[in-house]
Scaffold this motif. Structure first.
Motif, mmCIF file in Angstrom:
data_model
loop_
_atom_site.group_PDB
_atom_site.id
_atom_site.type_symbol
_atom_site.label_atom_id
_atom_site.label_comp_id
_atom_site.label_asym_id
_atom_site.label_seq_id
_atom_site.Cartn_x
_atom_site.Cartn_y
_atom_site.Cartn_z
ATOM 1 N N SER A 73 0.830 -1.208 0.000
ATOM 2 C CA SER A 73 0.000 0.000 0.000
ATOM 3 C C SER A 73 0.859 1.251 0.000
ATOM 4 C CB SER A 73 -0.909 0.009 1.227
ATOM 5 O OG SER A 73 -1.803 -1.070 1.183
ATOM 6 N N GLU A 74 0.286 2.322 -0.517
ATOM 7 C CA GLU A 74 0.912 3.638 -0.474
ATOM 8 C C GLU A 74 0.066 4.517 0.446
ATOM 9 O OE1 GLU A 74 0.842 4.293 -4.808
ATOM 10 O OE2 GLU A 74 2.994 4.611 -4.602
ATOM 11 N N TYR A 75 0.751 5.358 1.201
ATOM 12 C CA TYR A 75 0.067 6.187 2.191
ATOM 13 C C TYR A 75 0.523 7.625 2.089
ATOM 14 C CZ TYR A 75 -0.647 1.666 4.488
ATOM 15 O OH TYR A 75 -0.986 0.367 4.775
ATOM 16 N N THR A 76 -0.424 8.543 2.278
ATOM 17 C CA THR A 76 -0.057 9.933 2.490
ATOM 18 C C THR A 76 0.292 10.075 3.975
ATOM 19 O OG1 THR A 76 -2.309 10.599 3.069
ATOM 20 C CG2 THR A 76 -1.685 10.736 0.717
ATOM 21 N N LYS A 77 0.844 11.203 4.332
ATOM 22 C CA LYS A 77 1.121 11.457 5.748
ATOM 23 C C LYS A 77 -0.174 11.419 6.554
ATOM 24 C CE LYS A 77 5.173 14.241 4.695
ATOM 25 N NZ LYS A 77 5.709 15.599 4.596
ATOM 26 N N GLU A 95 13.274 9.577 10.486
ATOM 27 C CA GLU A 95 13.910 8.437 11.144
ATOM 28 C C GLU A 95 13.629 7.141 10.379
ATOM 29 O OE1 GLU A 95 12.675 6.196 15.101
ATOM 30 O OE2 GLU A 95 13.410 8.221 15.483
ATOM 31 N N LEU A 96 12.383 6.944 9.980
ATOM 32 C CA LEU A 96 12.013 5.735 9.239
ATOM 33 C C LEU A 96 12.692 5.683 7.869
ATOM 34 C CD1 LEU A 96 8.212 5.518 10.143
ATOM 35 C CD2 LEU A 96 10.091 4.170 11.100
ATOM 36 N N GLU A 97 12.899 6.838 7.260
ATOM 37 C CA GLU A 97 13.636 6.890 5.991
ATOM 38 C C GLU A 97 15.116 6.602 6.214
ATOM 39 O OE1 GLU A 97 12.555 9.707 2.711
ATOM 40 O OE2 GLU A 97 11.401 10.663 4.330
ATOM 41 N N THR A 98 15.686 7.140 7.290
ATOM 42 C CA THR A 98 17.088 6.896 7.603
ATOM 43 C C THR A 98 17.366 5.412 7.788
ATOM 44 O OG1 THR A 98 17.335 9.066 8.648
ATOM 45 C CG2 THR A 98 18.934 7.373 9.271
ATOM 46 N N TYR A 99 16.459 4.716 8.458
ATOM 47 C CA TYR A 99 16.611 3.273 8.671
ATOM 48 C C TYR A 99 16.096 2.459 7.485
ATOM 49 C CZ TYR A 99 17.985 4.090 13.479
ATOM 50 O OH TYR A 99 18.652 4.493 14.603
ATOM 51 N N LYS A 141 9.849 4.544 2.249
ATOM 52 C CA LYS A 141 10.416 5.328 1.157
ATOM 53 C C LYS A 141 9.301 6.083 0.443
ATOM 54 C CE LYS A 141 10.285 1.598 -2.255
ATOM 55 N NZ LYS A 141 11.054 0.771 -3.168
ATOM 56 N N PRO A 142 9.622 7.279 -0.049
ATOM 57 C CA PRO A 142 8.639 8.027 -0.824
ATOM 58 C C PRO A 142 8.453 7.347 -2.182
ATOM 59 C CG PRO A 142 10.702 9.242 -0.671
ATOM 60 C CD PRO A 142 10.857 8.005 0.137
ATOM 61 N N THR A 143 7.229 7.357 -2.694
ATOM 62 C CA THR A 143 6.981 6.718 -3.983
ATOM 63 C C THR A 143 6.658 7.754 -5.048
ATOM 64 O OG1 THR A 143 4.677 6.309 -3.373
ATOM 65 C CG2 THR A 143 6.237 4.520 -3.014
ATOM 66 N N ILE A 182 0.781 12.812 -5.590
ATOM 67 C CA ILE A 182 -0.526 13.081 -6.177
ATOM 68 C C ILE A 182 -0.845 14.513 -5.784
ATOM 69 C CG2 ILE A 182 -2.966 12.514 -6.177
ATOM 70 C CD1 ILE A 182 -2.233 9.622 -5.600
ATOM 71 N N GLY A 183 -0.791 15.394 -6.771
ATOM 72 C CA GLY A 183 -0.908 16.821 -6.465
ATOM 73 C C GLY A 183 0.287 17.223 -5.621
ATOM 74 N N SER A 184 0.017 17.760 -4.443
ATOM 75 C CA SER A 184 1.110 18.133 -3.547
ATOM 76 C C SER A 184 1.349 17.086 -2.459
ATOM 77 C CB SER A 184 0.807 19.487 -2.896
ATOM 78 O OG SER A 184 -0.362 19.373 -2.096
ATOM 79 N N ALA A 185 0.559 16.010 -2.466
ATOM 80 C CA ALA A 185 0.670 14.974 -1.428
ATOM 81 C C ALA A 185 1.714 13.924 -1.818
ATOM 82 C CB ALA A 185 -0.677 14.307 -1.199
ATOM 83 N N GLN A 186 2.720 13.782 -0.979
ATOM 84 C CA GLN A 186 3.745 12.756 -1.168
ATOM 85 C C GLN A 186 3.212 11.431 -0.642
ATOM 86 O OE1 GLN A 186 7.157 12.887 -2.475
ATOM 87 N NE2 GLN A 186 6.612 10.723 -2.409
ATOM 88 N N LEU A 187 3.357 10.367 -1.409
ATOM 89 C CA LEU A 187 2.965 9.034 -0.967
ATOM 90 C C LEU A 187 4.196 8.273 -0.498
ATOM 91 C CD1 LEU A 187 0.424 8.013 -3.747
ATOM 92 C CD2 LEU A 187 -0.053 8.970 -1.509
#
Length: 115
Positions: free
Chosen positions: A24-28, A48-52, A56-58, A61-66
């Motif tokens: 699944s992909e999630y917005t914040k 922190e979750l990206e560092t480990y 990861k960002p996918t 959609i518009g201005s929303a990062q998934l």
């Protein structure tokens, strides 16, 4: 399953959601609502979750990062293996009819004494 062993912490909640739905992909906003934590807390955890390499960002959609679970990460693979082991312990416990007392460890109960 992870929160039962590691405690009910925001970080654990988010990881548990990601591992439970690895494609699944999630917005914040999605992650915040699904985990029951504030967006402010989530924003703190994302770096922190990206560092480990757990998340990861996918795409946008518009201005929303998934975001999605980084399934190729060694850290994520280890967490998924741990989650699977916990699930197997729980299944074995239910099949054998064991009922853990309050505060008794699931891991401790899975070790059988040999007579």
């Amino acid at each position: 399953m992870l929160s039962e062993i590691m405690g009910d912490y925001p970080r654990v909640r988010v990881i548990e959601i990601l591992i439970t739905h690895p494609w699944s992909e999630y917005t914040k906003k999605d992650l915040s609502e699904a985990s029951g934590i504030s967006r402010r807390t989530l924003y703190t955890l994302l770096g922190e979750l990206e560092t480990y390499q757990i998340i990861k960002p996918t795409r946008k959609i518009g201005s929303a990062q998934l975001y999605t679970l980084n399934r190729e990460s060694k850290t994520t693979k280890a967490l998924m293996t741990f989650q699977k082991e916990l699930a197997e312990i729980e299944i074995d416990k239910q099949v054998s009819g064991e009922d853990l007392g309050e505060g008794e460890s699931v891991i401790h109960s899975s070790t059988k004494k040999v007579a």
